[in-house]
Write an enzyme that holds these catalytic residues in place. Structure first.
Site, PDB file in Angstrom:
ATOM      1  N   LEU A   1       1.025  -1.326  -0.182  1.00  0.00           N
ATOM      2  CA  LEU A   1       0.083  -0.003  -0.210  1.00  0.00           C
ATOM      3  C   LEU A   1       0.682   1.266   0.139  1.00  0.00           C
ATOM      4  O   LEU A   1       1.672   1.525   0.647  1.00  0.00           O
ATOM      5  CB  LEU A   1      -1.089   0.303   1.281  1.00  0.00           C
ATOM      6  CG  LEU A   1      -1.878  -1.121   1.047  1.00  0.00           C
ATOM      7  CD1 LEU A   1      -2.816  -1.308   2.797  1.00  0.00           C
ATOM      8  CD2 LEU A   1      -3.008  -1.189   0.234  1.00  0.00           C
ATOM      9  N   ASP A   2       0.610   2.569  -0.324  1.00  0.00           N
ATOM     10  CA  ASP A   2       1.656   2.844  -0.593  1.00  0.00           C
ATOM     11  C   ASP A   2       0.312   4.493  -0.107  1.00  0.00           C
ATOM     12  O   ASP A   2      -0.781   5.027  -0.939  1.00  0.00           O
ATOM     13  CB  ASP A   2       1.596   3.768  -2.343  1.00  0.00           C
ATOM     14  CG  ASP A   2       2.722   5.617  -2.855  1.00  0.00           C
ATOM     15  OD1 ASP A   2       1.987   5.861  -1.812  1.00  0.00           O
ATOM     16  OD2 ASP A   2       2.469   5.798  -3.240  1.00  0.00           O
ATOM     17  N   VAL A   3       0.438   4.499   0.859  1.00  0.00           N
ATOM     18  CA  VAL A   3      -0.350   6.050   2.059  1.00  0.00           C
ATOM     19  C   VAL A   3       0.336   6.808   1.678  1.00  0.00           C
ATOM     20  O   VAL A   3      -0.606   8.422   2.889  1.00  0.00           O
ATOM     21  CB  VAL A   3      -0.685   5.108   2.853  1.00  0.00           C
ATOM     22  CG1 VAL A   3      -0.632   3.764   2.833  1.00  0.00           C
ATOM     23  CG2 VAL A   3       0.960   4.998   4.159  1.00  0.00           C
ATOM     24  N   ASP A   4       1.839   7.365   1.140  1.00  0.00           N
ATOM     25  CA  ASP A   4       2.331   8.757   1.891  1.00  0.00           C
ATOM     26  C   ASP A   4       1.113   9.771   0.675  1.00  0.00           C
ATOM     27  O   ASP A   4       0.776   9.459  -0.637  1.00  0.00           O
ATOM     28  CB  ASP A   4       3.599   8.205   1.255  1.00  0.00           C
ATOM     29  CG  ASP A   4       4.134   9.925   1.380  1.00  0.00           C
ATOM     30  OD1 ASP A   4       3.789  11.243   2.187  1.00  0.00           O
ATOM     31  OD2 ASP A   4       4.906   9.987   0.754  1.00  0.00           O
TER      32      ASP A   4
END
Length: 87
Positions: free
Chosen positions: A9-12
């Site tokens: 997951l890319d949560v930035d």
């Protein structure tokens, strides 16, 4: 559908506001150590930080070098005089 063993997951910038977290961390760190933090110093920090992360991405330096070098490179720039002694 196949079985997945890993989920990335890319949560930035979506779930996490990295820029705000970095801003607060810089302000707290500089205040605790008695260093001023104005726009020009932030700009210099971000320039140093970007350069170091690019070096990391090319495999030239380690993650630890990025984390520690950005402050080592910034503080000796001669722009700093502590407002109060380190506590």
């Amino acid at each position: 559908m196949g079985n997945y063993t890993t989920l990335l997951l890319d949560v930035d910038g979506t779930l996490l506001d990295f820029e705000e977290a970095e801003r607060v961390a810089l302000e707290v760190t500089f205040r605790r150590h008695g260093y001023p933090l104005d726009h020009s110093i932030k700009k210099m920090y971000h320039s140093i930080n970007r350069t170091l992360w690019k070096q990391f991405e090319r495999g030239e330096i380690s993650r630890e070098q990025v984390i520690y070098s950005r402050f080592v490179d910034l503080i000796p720039s001669g722009r700093y005089r502590r407002r109060r002694p380190y506590i």
